[in-house]
Design an enzyme around this catalytic site. Structure first.
Site, PDB file in Angstrom:
ATOM      1  N   TYR A 148       0.835  -1.208   0.000  1.00  0.00           N
ATOM      2  CA  TYR A 148       0.000   0.000   0.000  1.00  0.00           C
ATOM      3  C   TYR A 148       0.872   1.262   0.000  1.00  0.00           C
ATOM      4  O   TYR A 148       0.708   2.135  -0.850  1.00  0.00           O
ATOM      5  CB  TYR A 148      -0.894  -0.033   1.243  1.00  0.00           C
ATOM      6  CG  TYR A 148      -1.866   1.120   1.357  1.00  0.00           C
ATOM      7  CD1 TYR A 148      -3.002   1.170   0.561  1.00  0.00           C
ATOM      8  CD2 TYR A 148      -1.650   2.143   2.278  1.00  0.00           C
ATOM      9  CE1 TYR A 148      -3.905   2.229   0.677  1.00  0.00           C
ATOM     10  CE2 TYR A 148      -2.550   3.190   2.400  1.00  0.00           C
ATOM     11  CZ  TYR A 148      -3.677   3.227   1.600  1.00  0.00           C
ATOM     12  OH  TYR A 148      -4.566   4.274   1.727  1.00  0.00           O
ATOM     13  N   ARG A 189     -10.513  -1.008  10.203  1.00  0.00           N
ATOM     14  CA  ARG A 189      -9.817   0.189  10.692  1.00  0.00           C
ATOM     15  C   ARG A 189     -10.312   0.521  12.090  1.00  0.00           C
ATOM     16  O   ARG A 189     -11.362   0.062  12.536  1.00  0.00           O
ATOM     17  CB  ARG A 189     -10.025   1.350   9.718  1.00  0.00           C
ATOM     18  CG  ARG A 189      -9.104   1.222   8.529  1.00  0.00           C
ATOM     19  CD  ARG A 189      -9.309   2.301   7.492  1.00  0.00           C
ATOM     20  NE  ARG A 189     -10.436   2.028   6.613  1.00  0.00           N
ATOM     21  CZ  ARG A 189     -10.743   2.751   5.544  1.00  0.00           C
ATOM     22  NH1 ARG A 189     -10.009   3.793   5.227  1.00  0.00           N
ATOM     23  NH2 ARG A 189     -11.783   2.442   4.785  1.00  0.00           N
ATOM     24  N   VAL A 191     -11.486   3.099  13.927  1.00  0.00           N
ATOM     25  CA  VAL A 191     -12.716   3.775  14.358  1.00  0.00           C
ATOM     26  C   VAL A 191     -13.906   2.828  14.214  1.00  0.00           C
ATOM     27  O   VAL A 191     -14.704   2.664  15.149  1.00  0.00           O
ATOM     28  CB  VAL A 191     -12.942   5.087  13.557  1.00  0.00           C
ATOM     29  CG1 VAL A 191     -14.291   5.689  13.904  1.00  0.00           C
ATOM     30  CG2 VAL A 191     -11.822   6.084  13.832  1.00  0.00           C
ATOM     31  N   SER A 192     -13.998   2.175  13.048  1.00  0.00           N
ATOM     32  CA  SER A 192     -15.133   1.257  12.854  1.00  0.00           C
ATOM     33  C   SER A 192     -15.019   0.061  13.787  1.00  0.00           C
ATOM     34  O   SER A 192     -16.032  -0.380  14.355  1.00  0.00           O
ATOM     35  CB  SER A 192     -15.229   0.827  11.386  1.00  0.00           C
ATOM     36  OG  SER A 192     -13.967   0.471  10.891  1.00  0.00           O
TER      37      SER A 192
HETATM   38  P1  NAD Z   1     -12.562   1.967   0.589  1.00  0.00           P
HETATM   39  O1  NAD Z   1     -11.893   0.629   0.675  1.00  0.00           O
HETATM   40  O2  NAD Z   1     -13.862   2.155   1.286  1.00  0.00           O
HETATM   41  O3  NAD Z   1     -12.789   2.378  -0.924  1.00  0.00           O
HETATM   42  C1  NAD Z   1     -11.963   1.960  -1.980  1.00  0.00           C
HETATM   43  C2  NAD Z   1     -12.851   1.702  -3.180  1.00  0.00           C
HETATM   44  O4  NAD Z   1     -12.027   1.329  -4.299  1.00  0.00           O
HETATM   45  C3  NAD Z   1     -13.836   0.554  -2.948  1.00  0.00           C
HETATM   46  O5  NAD Z   1     -15.099   0.927  -3.431  1.00  0.00           O
HETATM   47  C4  NAD Z   1     -13.237  -0.595  -3.752  1.00  0.00           C
HETATM   48  O6  NAD Z   1     -14.191  -1.541  -4.151  1.00  0.00           O
HETATM   49  C5  NAD Z   1     -12.589   0.155  -4.895  1.00  0.00           C
HETATM   50  N1  NAD Z   1     -11.491  -0.579  -5.525  1.00  0.00           N
HETATM   51  C6  NAD Z   1     -10.450  -1.200  -4.923  1.00  0.00           C
HETATM   52  N2  NAD Z   1      -9.632  -1.746  -5.841  1.00  0.00           N
HETATM   53  C7  NAD Z   1     -10.172  -1.447  -7.056  1.00  0.00           C
HETATM   54  C8  NAD Z   1      -9.789  -1.756  -8.389  1.00  0.00           C
HETATM   55  N3  NAD Z   1      -8.688  -2.473  -8.659  1.00  0.00           N
HETATM   56  N4  NAD Z   1     -10.580  -1.294  -9.394  1.00  0.00           N
HETATM   57  C9  NAD Z   1     -11.698  -0.594  -9.128  1.00  0.00           C
HETATM   58  N5  NAD Z   1     -12.110  -0.285  -7.885  1.00  0.00           N
HETATM   59  C10 NAD Z   1     -11.347  -0.707  -6.871  1.00  0.00           C
HETATM   60  O7  NAD Z   1     -11.483   3.010   1.085  1.00  0.00           O
HETATM   61  P2  NAD Z   1     -11.635   4.585   1.374  1.00  0.00           P
HETATM   62  O8  NAD Z   1     -11.355   4.795   2.798  1.00  0.00           O
HETATM   63  O9  NAD Z   1     -12.886   5.100   0.784  1.00  0.00           O
HETATM   64  O10 NAD Z   1     -10.388   5.141   0.572  1.00  0.00           O
HETATM   65  C11 NAD Z   1     -10.540   5.732  -0.713  1.00  0.00           C
HETATM   66  C12 NAD Z   1      -9.187   6.222  -1.199  1.00  0.00           C
HETATM   67  O11 NAD Z   1      -8.643   7.167  -0.279  1.00  0.00           O
HETATM   68  C13 NAD Z   1      -8.152   5.099  -1.337  1.00  0.00           C
HETATM   69  O12 NAD Z   1      -7.366   5.346  -2.487  1.00  0.00           O
HETATM   70  C14 NAD Z   1      -7.307   5.262  -0.104  1.00  0.00           C
HETATM   71  O13 NAD Z   1      -5.986   4.810  -0.320  1.00  0.00           O
HETATM   72  C15 NAD Z   1      -7.350   6.763   0.116  1.00  0.00           C
HETATM   73  N6  NAD Z   1      -7.103   7.095   1.530  1.00  0.00           N
HETATM   74  C16 NAD Z   1      -8.086   6.857   2.465  1.00  0.00           C
HETATM   75  C17 NAD Z   1      -7.828   7.137   3.797  1.00  0.00           C
HETATM   76  C18 NAD Z   1      -8.874   6.918   4.861  1.00  0.00           C
HETATM   77  O14 NAD Z   1      -8.553   7.080   6.045  1.00  0.00           O
HETATM   78  N7  NAD Z   1     -10.096   6.585   4.535  1.00  0.00           N
HETATM   79  C19 NAD Z   1      -6.586   7.644   4.182  1.00  0.00           C
HETATM   80  C20 NAD Z   1      -5.616   7.837   3.210  1.00  0.00           C
HETATM   81  C21 NAD Z   1      -5.893   7.574   1.878  1.00  0.00           C
HETATM   82  N1  UDP Z   2      -5.835  -0.409  15.936  1.00  0.00           N
HETATM   83  C1  UDP Z   2      -6.206  -0.863  17.211  1.00  0.00           C
HETATM   84  N2  UDP Z   2      -7.299  -1.671  17.316  1.00  0.00           N
HETATM   85  C2  UDP Z   2      -8.049  -2.043  16.255  1.00  0.00           C
HETATM   86  C3  UDP Z   2      -7.684  -1.564  14.962  1.00  0.00           C
HETATM   87  C4  UDP Z   2      -6.559  -0.762  14.842  1.00  0.00           C
HETATM   88  O1  UDP Z   2      -5.542  -0.554  18.208  1.00  0.00           O
HETATM   89  O2  UDP Z   2      -9.036  -2.763  16.442  1.00  0.00           O
HETATM   90  C5  UDP Z   2      -4.672   0.499  15.830  1.00  0.00           C
HETATM   91  C6  UDP Z   2      -3.670   0.124  14.748  1.00  0.00           C
HETATM   92  O3  UDP Z   2      -2.698  -0.760  15.283  1.00  0.00           O
HETATM   93  C7  UDP Z   2      -3.085   1.477  14.400  1.00  0.00           C
HETATM   94  C8  UDP Z   2      -4.242   2.447  14.618  1.00  0.00           C
HETATM   95  O4  UDP Z   2      -5.175   1.765  15.443  1.00  0.00           O
HETATM   96  O5  UDP Z   2      -2.044   1.811  15.281  1.00  0.00           O
HETATM   97  C9  UDP Z   2      -4.929   2.876  13.343  1.00  0.00           C
HETATM   98  O6  UDP Z   2      -5.220   1.719  12.607  1.00  0.00           O
HETATM   99  P1  UDP Z   2      -6.008   1.775  11.207  1.00  0.00           P
HETATM  100  O7  UDP Z   2      -5.957   0.412  10.624  1.00  0.00           O
HETATM  101  O8  UDP Z   2      -7.329   2.407  11.422  1.00  0.00           O
HETATM  102  O9  UDP Z   2      -5.172   2.814  10.327  1.00  0.00           O
HETATM  103  P2  UDP Z   2      -3.616   2.930   9.937  1.00  0.00           P
HETATM  104  O10 UDP Z   2      -2.792   2.047  10.825  1.00  0.00           O
HETATM  105  O11 UDP Z   2      -3.546   2.505   8.517  1.00  0.00           O
HETATM  106  O12 UDP Z   2      -3.314   4.344  10.168  1.00  0.00           O
END
Ligand code: NAD
Ligand code: UDP
Length: 316
Positions: A148, A189, A191-192
């Site tokens: 990633y 993740r 929060v969820s």
């Molecule tokens: P998400 O997993 O909910 O959404 C990703 C979407 O992309 C999904 O609908 C999935 O089905 C689609 N997808 C994945 N691979 C694909 C492929 N090969 N072809 C077509 N569709 C594809 O994630 P999100 O949280 O909505 O993230 C969206 C974007 O934002 C991502 O690029 C992620 O890297 C970036 N981002 C998100 C966060 C965050 O905290 N949510 C943080 C940093 C970057």
């Molecule tokens: N984390 C946690 N409990 C969980 C899920 C994640 O303690 O049930 C921690 C994880 O180890 C990380 C932080 O929460 O340090 C954020 O994790 P997330 O996967 O949401 O995002 P990222 O690590 O990609 O920033």
């Protein structure tokens, strides 16, 4: 004659962030092509627009080329949660690399502007805190997060090379941890996970001691930042995140207090390469985009919890 509406392609449009962006563009009267392979996206997220004359849904994988006529490409397609992007790490790297190359090729052919959803993960486990855009990061190239992190780093590289070599207009957003309604209950993740655990009356799982930090941005704030970046003049990379920094234990305490203060915490091993700290410097977003987040964590958690309650059908 009135100007025709902007034609938007939102890759990953059925996902968490993408579906909120689709709402925003549709509500602004624009045209939206929502493209997704439904790996982590759900049709329910964009169901309200199906059948709308300005909306179209395309099932497609961005690792394959596609021909479309559009003005703006919002390139979000990529799984974002560690459990999902590690499920098939080679596919994740291909999605970032080939997917971004394909979308940049499309942008070049039709003269569209492309916004890449990059990530704070390009900073890896940062030695500089908080992180400005000038920090070049500390990523383990062969660890379990590399598919990633390195995928997004090469995606950024492709954007800037397409700009230099072919004159493609690019915008690169470095998105920090974002949360809000529509995250999947099994998204993995933090929060969820905490909200679902608390609503089900289960212990909240702290990885490690929960001393690591993250900075959580509410999805509406993020979407506002993305829209300003796309419509502004700065190519980026620009950090889009909320500078409010919390330990994971503090987050767990907030979620527990909002749902069920009597729940226990349980600890699990810290995953490999889990960054110790993360907080954005957002001076560039403030000056270039006039943007800063407006929704504090506690407030954003309330609406996120309400959304999960409704979907999990848990009585308040
Ligand atoms: P998400 O997993 O909910 O959404 C990703 C979407 O992309 C999904 O609908 C999935 O089905 C689609 N997808 C994945 N691979 C694909 C492929 N090969 N072809 C077509 N569709 C594809 O994630 P999100 O949280 O909505 O993230 C969206 C974007 O934002 C991502 O690029 C992620 O890297 C970036 N981002 C998100 C966060 C965050 O905290 N949510 C943080 C940093 C970057
Ligand atoms: N984390 C946690 N409990 C969980 C899920 C994640 O303690 O049930 C921690 C994880 O180890 C990380 C932080 O929460 O340090 C954020 O994790 P997330 O996967 O949401 O995002 P990222 O690590 O990609 O920033």
């Amino acid at each position: 004659m009135p100007a025709s509406p902007t034609r938007n392609l939102v890759t990953g449009g059925a996902g968490f962030v993408g579906s909120h962006l689709v709402d925003r563009l549709m509500e602004a009267g624009e045209e939206v092509l929502c493209l997704d392979n439904y790996f982590t996206g759900r049709k329910e997220n964009i169901a309200r627009w199906i059948g709308h004359p300005r909306f179209e849904l395309i099932r497609h994988d961005v690792t394959e080329p596609i021909r479309l006529e559009v003005d703006h490409i919002w390139h979000l397609a990529c799984p974002a949660s560690p459990i999902h992007y590690q499920h098939n790490p080679i596919k994740t790297a291909k999605t970032s690399f080939l997917g971004t190359a394909n979308m940049l090729g499309l942008a070049r052919r039709v003269g569209a502007r492309l916004l890449l959803a990059s990530t704070s993960e390009v900073y890896g486990d940062p030695e500089v805190h908080p992180q400005p855009e000038s920090y070049r990061g500390s990523v383990n190239t062969h660890g379990i997060r590399a598919c990633y992190d390195e995928g997004k780093r090469v995606a950024e590289t492709l954007c800037f090379d397409y700009q230099r070599v072919h004159g493609v207009e690019i915008r690169v957003a470095r998105i920090f941890n974002t949360y809000g309604p529509r995250m999947l209950p099994d998204d993995g993740r933090v929060v969820s996970n905490f909200i679902v655990q608390a609503l089900r009356g289960e212990p909240l799982t702290l990885y490690g001691e929960g001393a690591q930090t993250r900075s959580f941005c509410y999805v509406d704030d993020l979407v506002e930042g993305l829209v300003r970046l796309m419509n502004g003049a700065h190519p980026g990379p620009i950090n889009i995140g909320n500078p409010g920094e919390f330990t994971i234990r503090q987050l767990a305490e907030l979620v527990r207090a909002a749902i069920n203060p009597s729940l226990p915490f349980t600890t699990q091993p810290l995953p490999q390469d889990d960054p110790l700290q993360r907080q954005p410097v957002i001076d560039l977003a403030r000056t270039e985009l006039g943007w800063e987040p407006t929704i504090p964590l506690q407030q954003g958690l309330e609406s996120t919890i309400a959304d999960f309650r409704a979907r999990l059908e848990v009585a308040p």
